[in-house]
Motif scaffolding. Structure first.
Motif, PDB file in Angstrom:
ATOM      1  N   VAL A  15     -11.925 -31.709  -2.166  1.00  0.00           N
ATOM      2  CA  VAL A  15     -12.790 -30.904  -3.037  1.00  0.00           C
ATOM      3  C   VAL A  15     -14.153 -31.565  -3.196  1.00  0.00           C
ATOM      4  O   VAL A  15     -14.244 -32.777  -3.428  1.00  0.00           O
ATOM      5  CB  VAL A  15     -12.140 -30.706  -4.423  1.00  0.00           C
ATOM      6  CG1 VAL A  15     -13.046 -29.847  -5.303  1.00  0.00           C
ATOM      7  CG2 VAL A  15     -10.767 -30.058  -4.279  1.00  0.00           C
ATOM      8  N   PHE A  17     -17.755 -31.172  -5.367  1.00  0.00           N
ATOM      9  CA  PHE A  17     -18.250 -30.587  -6.603  1.00  0.00           C
ATOM     10  C   PHE A  17     -19.777 -30.558  -6.641  1.00  0.00           C
ATOM     11  O   PHE A  17     -20.423 -31.552  -6.299  1.00  0.00           O
ATOM     12  CB  PHE A  17     -17.776 -31.404  -7.807  1.00  0.00           C
ATOM     13  CG  PHE A  17     -16.285 -31.487  -7.965  1.00  0.00           C
ATOM     14  CD1 PHE A  17     -15.591 -30.522  -8.696  1.00  0.00           C
ATOM     15  CD2 PHE A  17     -15.563 -32.542  -7.405  1.00  0.00           C
ATOM     16  CE1 PHE A  17     -14.214 -30.616  -8.863  1.00  0.00           C
ATOM     17  CE2 PHE A  17     -14.196 -32.645  -7.572  1.00  0.00           C
ATOM     18  CZ  PHE A  17     -13.514 -31.672  -8.307  1.00  0.00           C
ATOM     19  N   CYS A  42     -15.605 -21.651  -4.360  1.00  0.00           N
ATOM     20  CA  CYS A  42     -15.253 -21.439  -5.759  1.00  0.00           C
ATOM     21  C   CYS A  42     -16.545 -21.324  -6.555  1.00  0.00           C
ATOM     22  O   CYS A  42     -17.207 -22.333  -6.831  1.00  0.00           O
ATOM     23  CB  CYS A  42     -14.397 -22.589  -6.288  1.00  0.00           C
ATOM     24  SG  CYS A  42     -12.718 -22.623  -5.628  1.00  0.00           S
ATOM     25  N   TYR A  46     -14.729 -19.451 -11.583  1.00  0.00           N
ATOM     26  CA  TYR A  46     -13.638 -19.063 -10.684  1.00  0.00           C
ATOM     27  C   TYR A  46     -12.271 -19.207 -11.334  1.00  0.00           C
ATOM     28  O   TYR A  46     -11.301 -18.561 -10.933  1.00  0.00           O
ATOM     29  CB  TYR A  46     -13.681 -19.894  -9.405  1.00  0.00           C
ATOM     30  CG  TYR A  46     -13.418 -21.369  -9.626  1.00  0.00           C
ATOM     31  CD1 TYR A  46     -12.151 -21.904  -9.480  1.00  0.00           C
ATOM     32  CD2 TYR A  46     -14.453 -22.223 -10.001  1.00  0.00           C
ATOM     33  CE1 TYR A  46     -11.915 -23.254  -9.702  1.00  0.00           C
ATOM     34  CE2 TYR A  46     -14.223 -23.560 -10.237  1.00  0.00           C
ATOM     35  CZ  TYR A  46     -12.964 -24.075 -10.071  1.00  0.00           C
ATOM     36  OH  TYR A  46     -12.735 -25.412 -10.304  1.00  0.00           O
ATOM     37  N   HIS A  47     -12.166 -20.053 -12.328  1.00  0.00           N
ATOM     38  CA  HIS A  47     -10.889 -20.328 -12.997  1.00  0.00           C
ATOM     39  C   HIS A  47     -10.485 -19.238 -13.975  1.00  0.00           C
ATOM     40  O   HIS A  47      -9.342 -19.208 -14.436  1.00  0.00           O
ATOM     41  CB  HIS A  47     -11.000 -21.632 -13.786  1.00  0.00           C
ATOM     42  CG  HIS A  47     -12.107 -21.587 -14.798  1.00  0.00           C
ATOM     43  ND1 HIS A  47     -11.946 -21.036 -16.049  1.00  0.00           N
ATOM     44  CD2 HIS A  47     -13.407 -21.973 -14.724  1.00  0.00           C
ATOM     45  CE1 HIS A  47     -13.088 -21.095 -16.704  1.00  0.00           C
ATOM     46  NE2 HIS A  47     -13.992 -21.668 -15.935  1.00  0.00           N
ATOM     47  N   GLU A  98      -9.565 -25.719 -14.049  1.00  0.00           N
ATOM     48  CA  GLU A  98     -10.245 -25.947 -12.766  1.00  0.00           C
ATOM     49  C   GLU A  98      -9.476 -26.950 -11.914  1.00  0.00           C
ATOM     50  O   GLU A  98      -9.238 -26.726 -10.720  1.00  0.00           O
ATOM     51  CB  GLU A  98     -11.671 -26.447 -13.002  1.00  0.00           C
ATOM     52  CG  GLU A  98     -12.623 -25.406 -13.550  1.00  0.00           C
ATOM     53  CD  GLU A  98     -14.070 -25.810 -13.366  1.00  0.00           C
ATOM     54  OE1 GLU A  98     -14.466 -26.101 -12.216  1.00  0.00           O
ATOM     55  OE2 GLU A  98     -14.808 -25.839 -14.368  1.00  0.00           O
ATOM     56  N   LEU A 102      -7.846 -26.211  -8.319  1.00  0.00           N
ATOM     57  CA  LEU A 102      -8.350 -26.903  -7.131  1.00  0.00           C
ATOM     58  C   LEU A 102      -7.253 -27.674  -6.410  1.00  0.00           C
ATOM     59  O   LEU A 102      -7.232 -27.736  -5.178  1.00  0.00           O
ATOM     60  CB  LEU A 102      -9.499 -27.835  -7.520  1.00  0.00           C
ATOM     61  CG  LEU A 102     -10.768 -27.117  -8.012  1.00  0.00           C
ATOM     62  CD1 LEU A 102     -11.744 -28.098  -8.613  1.00  0.00           C
ATOM     63  CD2 LEU A 102     -11.412 -26.326  -6.877  1.00  0.00           C
ATOM     64  N   SER A 106      -6.481 -26.726  -2.341  1.00  0.00           N
ATOM     65  CA  SER A 106      -7.234 -27.635  -1.464  1.00  0.00           C
ATOM     66  C   SER A 106      -6.358 -28.527  -0.589  1.00  0.00           C
ATOM     67  O   SER A 106      -6.887 -29.409   0.088  1.00  0.00           O
ATOM     68  CB  SER A 106      -8.147 -28.535  -2.313  1.00  0.00           C
ATOM     69  OG  SER A 106      -7.381 -29.399  -3.139  1.00  0.00           O
ATOM     70  N   VAL A 111     -12.785 -27.591   0.017  1.00  0.00           N
ATOM     71  CA  VAL A 111     -13.210 -26.642  -1.005  1.00  0.00           C
ATOM     72  C   VAL A 111     -14.550 -27.092  -1.568  1.00  0.00           C
ATOM     73  O   VAL A 111     -14.757 -28.282  -1.824  1.00  0.00           O
ATOM     74  CB  VAL A 111     -12.177 -26.568  -2.157  1.00  0.00           C
ATOM     75  CG1 VAL A 111     -12.654 -25.619  -3.238  1.00  0.00           C
ATOM     76  CG2 VAL A 111     -10.813 -26.138  -1.624  1.00  0.00           C
ATOM     77  N   VAL A 113     -17.166 -26.301  -4.796  1.00  0.00           N
ATOM     78  CA  VAL A 113     -17.039 -25.664  -6.102  1.00  0.00           C
ATOM     79  C   VAL A 113     -18.298 -25.828  -6.955  1.00  0.00           C
ATOM     80  O   VAL A 113     -18.869 -26.916  -7.037  1.00  0.00           O
ATOM     81  CB  VAL A 113     -15.794 -26.206  -6.854  1.00  0.00           C
ATOM     82  CG1 VAL A 113     -15.807 -27.708  -6.931  1.00  0.00           C
ATOM     83  CG2 VAL A 113     -15.675 -25.632  -8.247  1.00  0.00           C
ATOM     84  N   ASP A 114     -18.721 -24.720  -7.544  1.00  0.00           N
ATOM     85  CA  ASP A 114     -19.785 -24.702  -8.551  1.00  0.00           C
ATOM     86  C   ASP A 114     -19.088 -24.920  -9.887  1.00  0.00           C
ATOM     87  O   ASP A 114     -18.394 -24.038 -10.383  1.00  0.00           O
ATOM     88  CB  ASP A 114     -20.488 -23.339  -8.503  1.00  0.00           C
ATOM     89  CG  ASP A 114     -21.594 -23.195  -9.544  1.00  0.00           C
ATOM     90  OD1 ASP A 114     -21.784 -24.130 -10.353  1.00  0.00           O
ATOM     91  OD2 ASP A 114     -22.252 -22.139  -9.562  1.00  0.00           O
ATOM     92  N   THR A 115     -19.262 -26.100 -10.474  1.00  0.00           N
ATOM     93  CA  THR A 115     -18.408 -26.484 -11.592  1.00  0.00           C
ATOM     94  C   THR A 115     -19.175 -26.807 -12.865  1.00  0.00           C
ATOM     95  O   THR A 115     -20.330 -27.246 -12.817  1.00  0.00           O
ATOM     96  CB  THR A 115     -17.537 -27.701 -11.207  1.00  0.00           C
ATOM     97  OG1 THR A 115     -16.590 -27.951 -12.246  1.00  0.00           O
ATOM     98  CG2 THR A 115     -18.392 -28.940 -10.997  1.00  0.00           C
TER      99      THR A 115
END
Length: 221
Positions: A15, A17, A42, A46-47, A98, A102, A106, A111, A113-115
């Protein structure tokens, strides 16, 4: 139950980030990297497909605020200080959703991810070469917050415009955005020790340049 950080790091090894302030280009960069390197994408929130169902008021009260909201005008009229508190609390409550999501997606694929996972949590569950910070000046993160076509931003804008005094409501909402994207918050990201890209307010299109820089940092070449 507590899962030790070394275990989480192992299961999150695929993952990558991207975090930071509003209007820094996070969403665009995540999409570009996902397409360029065939990574699972993501996007923001997304969660929520899971958290909106599973969250309960006794454990995740601020996630549940929206579940129990009956009038969205109340949302945009909250005091700026309360809006700031809520935003950061939701980020912390959502972090567990999240991480669980993930881990589940993953195992066999990278992956991106916009977190909104808080930076102190990211330090515990990942490492330098899997995290990138994107920052924008406060003037951009506040004044250009609605200069995007994503449905969530358009929905909030429509709610503000439907209020009795939309100009005053917009000013109130922007004061909340200014608190969320304050210099203190900016400096927490800037001084985090992670790889950082700063968006300049000069009108130049730097999407490809930024994407290249972060891809190189992540070792995706």
């Amino acid at each position: 139950m507590k899962i030790e950080n070394n275990i989480l790091k192992h299961y999150l090894k695929n993952v990558y980030f991207i975090t930071g302030t509003a209007y820094a280009g996070k969403s665009t960069t995540v999409k570009m990297l996902a397409n360029r390197y065939n990574m699972l994408f993501c996007g923001e929130n997304y969660h929520s497909a899971v958290s909106d169902i599973v969250a309960t008021p006794d454990v995740q009260p601020d996630i549940c605020y929206l579940k129990n909201l009956t009038n969205w005008k109340d949302f945009v009229n909250r005091p700026p200080e309360e809006y700031k508190r809520w935003i950061f609390s939701v980020g912390r409550e959502a972090a567990e959703f999240e991480i669980a999501e993930l881990i589940s997606i993953s195992r066999d694929k990278k992956v991106i991810v916009d977190t909104n996972i808080p930076i102190d949590v990211l330090k515990e569950i990942s490492d330098y070469y899997h995290i990138a910070v994107m920052l924008s000046p406060q003037s951009m993160s506040v004044e250009r917050f609605f200069d995007r076509s994503d449905p969530e931003k358009r929905f909030i804008l429509d709610i503000i415009e439907s209020c009795d005094n939309p100009e005053a409501v917009m000013e109130n909402y922007k004061r909340g955005l200014a608190l969320i994207n304050s210099k203190q918050h900016y400096d927490e990201y800037a001084n985090s020790g992670f790889f950082t890209v700063i968006r300049e307010d000069n009108g130049k299109d730097t999407k490809e340049e930024v994407c290249d820089a972060i891809a190189k940092h992540f070792g995706l070449y």
